[in-house]
Design a protein around this motif. Structure first.
Motif, PDB file in Angstrom:
ATOM      1  N   ALA A 199     -76.779  38.769 -54.873  1.00 40.17           N
ATOM      2  CA  ALA A 199     -77.617  39.638 -53.408  1.00 40.17           C
ATOM      3  C   ALA A 199     -77.759  40.813 -52.720  1.00 40.17           C
ATOM      4  O   ALA A 199     -79.071  41.543 -51.811  1.00 40.17           O
ATOM      5  N   GLU A 200     -75.674  40.724 -52.045  1.00 37.79           N
ATOM      6  CA  GLU A 200     -76.500  41.833 -50.828  1.00 37.79           C
ATOM      7  C   GLU A 200     -76.508  43.282 -51.964  1.00 37.79           C
ATOM      8  O   GLU A 200     -76.985  44.069 -51.554  1.00 37.79           O
ATOM      9  N   VAL A 202     -80.335  43.433 -52.079  1.00 36.29           N
ATOM     10  CA  VAL A 202     -80.936  43.272 -51.127  1.00 36.29           C
ATOM     11  C   VAL A 202     -80.519  45.386 -50.647  1.00 36.29           C
ATOM     12  O   VAL A 202     -81.003  45.675 -50.386  1.00 36.29           O
ATOM     13  N   TYR A 244     -86.390  37.855 -47.568  1.00 36.14           N
ATOM     14  CA  TYR A 244     -86.595  37.008 -48.604  1.00 36.14           C
ATOM     15  C   TYR A 244     -86.920  35.744 -48.511  1.00 36.14           C
ATOM     16  O   TYR A 244     -87.714  35.060 -48.072  1.00 36.14           O
ATOM     17  N   ARG A 304     -77.866  32.978 -51.471  1.00 33.93           N
ATOM     18  CA  ARG A 304     -78.171  34.107 -51.812  1.00 33.93           C
ATOM     19  C   ARG A 304     -78.927  35.042 -50.633  1.00 33.93           C
ATOM     20  O   ARG A 304     -79.355  36.005 -49.948  1.00 33.93           O
ATOM     21  N   ARG A 305     -78.786  33.958 -49.304  1.00 34.97           N
ATOM     22  CA  ARG A 305     -79.595  34.609 -48.407  1.00 34.97           C
ATOM     23  C   ARG A 305     -78.050  35.137 -47.815  1.00 34.97           C
ATOM     24  O   ARG A 305     -78.819  35.897 -46.848  1.00 34.97           O
ATOM     25  N   TYR A 308     -77.755  38.478 -48.648  1.00 31.50           N
ATOM     26  CA  TYR A 308     -79.446  39.092 -47.873  1.00 31.50           C
ATOM     27  C   TYR A 308     -78.961  39.182 -46.304  1.00 31.50           C
ATOM     28  O   TYR A 308     -78.908  40.616 -45.908  1.00 31.50           O
ATOM     29  N   CYS A 309     -78.077  38.529 -46.235  1.00 32.14           N
ATOM     30  CA  CYS A 309     -78.332  38.733 -44.593  1.00 32.14           C
ATOM     31  C   CYS A 309     -77.431  39.637 -44.298  1.00 32.14           C
ATOM     32  O   CYS A 309     -77.012  40.486 -43.672  1.00 32.14           O
ATOM     33  N   ILE A 355     -87.453  35.027 -43.332  1.00 30.31           N
ATOM     34  CA  ILE A 355     -87.000  34.522 -44.517  1.00 30.31           C
ATOM     35  C   ILE A 355     -87.609  33.230 -44.504  1.00 30.31           C
ATOM     36  O   ILE A 355     -87.756  32.038 -44.027  1.00 30.31           O
ATOM     37  N   PHE A 401     -87.133  40.433 -50.958  1.00 25.02           N
ATOM     38  CA  PHE A 401     -86.335  40.189 -52.144  1.00 25.02           C
ATOM     39  C   PHE A 401     -86.155  38.386 -52.452  1.00 25.02           C
ATOM     40  O   PHE A 401     -86.207  37.989 -52.095  1.00 25.02           O
TER      41      PHE A 401
END
Lengths: 341, 341
Positions: B169-170, B173, B186, B199-200, B203-204, B219, B247
């Motif tokens: 995920a990183e 993004v 997200y 995945r969150r 993302y963060c 989010i 994303f």
DNA sequence: TATGTTTATGCAAACGTTTGAATAAACTTC
DNA sequence: GAAGTTTATTCAAACGTTTGCATAAACATA
């Protein structure tokens, strides 16, 4: 060594038969005994062994689904998951379990399914997507195994659930013709599936009903994949003498055709009308949204399960269920300006 | 009354044990006897009863798949069929059969799965899509049933196959940020799935790595359906203060977001960057083609089956397999003119 | 009290295999 | 040619249930 019925009997101070009768809910057991046995079962953490029960009952309480396609191909078509959902729902409610047969080759699949039946691992079979000539169906009939097909077996009477594919395809193609597209091609799936021929038949009827001759070079039947649809689209649309519309046997194929039109710079629905089949979830998401034929897939699965479990229970042999089809008109078959005439 | 091993023994003029040893391929049986028995089996059309064998062998040669979602929802996500294909392939090769557990409610599913295990109908379980707090996993651990999860169980060591969702995920993004989209939202699936949170987290990390603060109102985690994606898209994009990119946790959600952008007249990728996950088959077909993260889903299924069957056979208890992820860049994240800086 | 009827439980034979131990026959070995 | 070894087969006890039949106890009937 898990705890058995024998342990429970000893713990409760009764015979094995009594415990068994409590499990099966036999009404002859007195309330006090019943409670005593229940308590013993709970104390010991007893769970009856389904295999042993199956052995004596001569019933596995399991049915098999055979998909007639390689798993990665089959399940990629939303039709399959949906129908499995329907089967699963009914079977679960009736305390039946579901076995999935899936194999790369048909021979393998046939062998596996027959093994399951002959070895008495399953009580019956639901056969998804029937083929023109299927040795599995013949053998199951001959050996007397309970089974239901989703689709139709040409020439023989077998329990089935199906929609009227000929009529539905005719409706779809007629819709295109009504919309001012004067020529229509057909893109089908694998030629050894009955459904490919039934929808082709409906396509032909719609044309001849309008006095339009059928062009064999505008009928392409390969596989139900987006890639096959793309290639068929390229073939049909590359020629200057190209059809004004295409009826694809399912939405996956239609999505492939759509891609080919985009590639060739042919606008849908302005320059090409397109209709699919199944109303897959993605069909309303693609651009333009796909006109398609909707059939109650989930319900078909449920009905098939109901028929099969009835058959296993010894109900009347052969019946056929036909479900309705409905045209869902979206953008892909609708020119912005209605045709001049 | 099907023909049993006893009939074969009589027909061949040998004992039951001898027939059994021919079936199981025991090397002590002499060639002539072996042939005599084979002939008798063929003459009688004998097929061994798998249930009886299971009873004495204490093994059903069957594994269960639990989907952790209602069948019509689960199977509509191409991830599931694909992973089932992988499991099926390996299991079949190892002479294991596949049972499908699927139910509308989680409680039901949990009960059904435990029954299957306790009643010894199946030897082990593959659990697809793990949840944050799953009583089923706890119980299976406690009771010592063999199982493998596809995903990750926070806090406990269980045999699993997974990809590194945080890193993937990183990567996704970061790709958006690198492409000049300075703000990203997200859209996740069900908040009780581990994958939604992993995945969150990725993302963060991508945001904070660039010194961009995380906005909670950007989010949105609901369900993995196109409808939920659509609604989330509308919420995020209706405000004038809207993110430049989104994303989505999977391609189904991304398809829904795409539809919302189209509805609001926001062009992708010009005004909105979009990245999904899974590389579903339809993702390259939609317009614009979806940038996504590809993981080897089929292989994950195969690996899970390998681990489970090993476990059933008594191999070493716990291991974890991590599969690689790969970014597939398509149109939805690529502005035609590169950003000015 | 003897007889018939109901109710609750137990006995034991299935169901169709596998498999450890026993046996019998055929070879070695000295 | 007796003793030991190998090879091929059979015996019989599992595996964990269900279920028809027998039995015993309790109750009603005469």
């Amino acid at each position: 060594m898990p705890v058995t019925i024998k342990d429970v009997a000893r713990e409760a101070g009764v015979s094995i038969s009594t415990v068994s009768r409590v499990i099966t809910g036999d009404s002859r057991i007195s309330q006090p005994t019943r409670e005593k046995v229940r308590a013993a079962m709970a104390r010991l953490g007893y769970h009856p062994n389904a295999i042993a029960r199956s052995l004596v009952r001569q019933r596995s309480n399991t049915i098999a689904l055979v998909m007639s396609r390689a798993p990665r191909l089959a399940m990629a078509i939303p039709f399959y998951p949906e129908i499995i959902g329907g089967i699963s729902e009914y079977a679960t409610a009736e305390h039946y379990h579901l076995m999935l047969v899936s194999s790369e080759s048909r021979e393998e699949e046939c062998v596996q399914t027959l093994q399951l039946l002959r070895h008495r691992r399953v009580d019956g079979v639901i056969h998804l997507a029937t083929r023109i000539k299927d040795p599995l169906i013949d053998t199951m009939r001959r050996e007397g195994h309970p089974f239901v097909v989703i689709g139709r077996v040409p020439g023989v009477e077998v329990p089935s659930v199906n929609n009227d594919n000929v009529a539905a395809a005719e409706m779809a193609v007629t819709h295109l013709l009504d919309g001012g597209y004067t020529s229509v091609a057909y893109v089908g799936g694998s030629p050894d599936l009955v459904v490919t021929w039934d929808r082709r038949e409906g396509y032909c009827r719609a044309l001849t009903g309008r006095g339009i001759p059928v062009r064999e070079d505008w009928i392409i039947c390969r596989e139900s994949t987006a890639e096959a649809g793309y290639e068929a689209g390229i073939e049909l649309l590359s020629s200057p003498d190209r059809p004004q519309a295409i009826f694809a046997m399912d939405d996956t194929l239609a999505a492939g055709v759509l891609k080919s039109a985009r590639k060739l710079g042919i606008s849908v629905p302005q320059e090409l009308g397109l209709v699919g089949f199944n109303d897959d979830p993605f069909s309303s998401l693609i651009e333009p949204a796909l006109t398609t034929v909707r059939i109650p897939i989930f319900e078909m699965g449920r009905e098939a399960a109901r028929m099969l479990i009835g058959l296993i229970g010894g109900s009347s042999p052969s019946q056929n269920v036909v479900v309705p089809a409905e045209l869902v008109v979206r953008q892909s078959s609708r020119r912005r300006t209605p045709p001049a005439g």
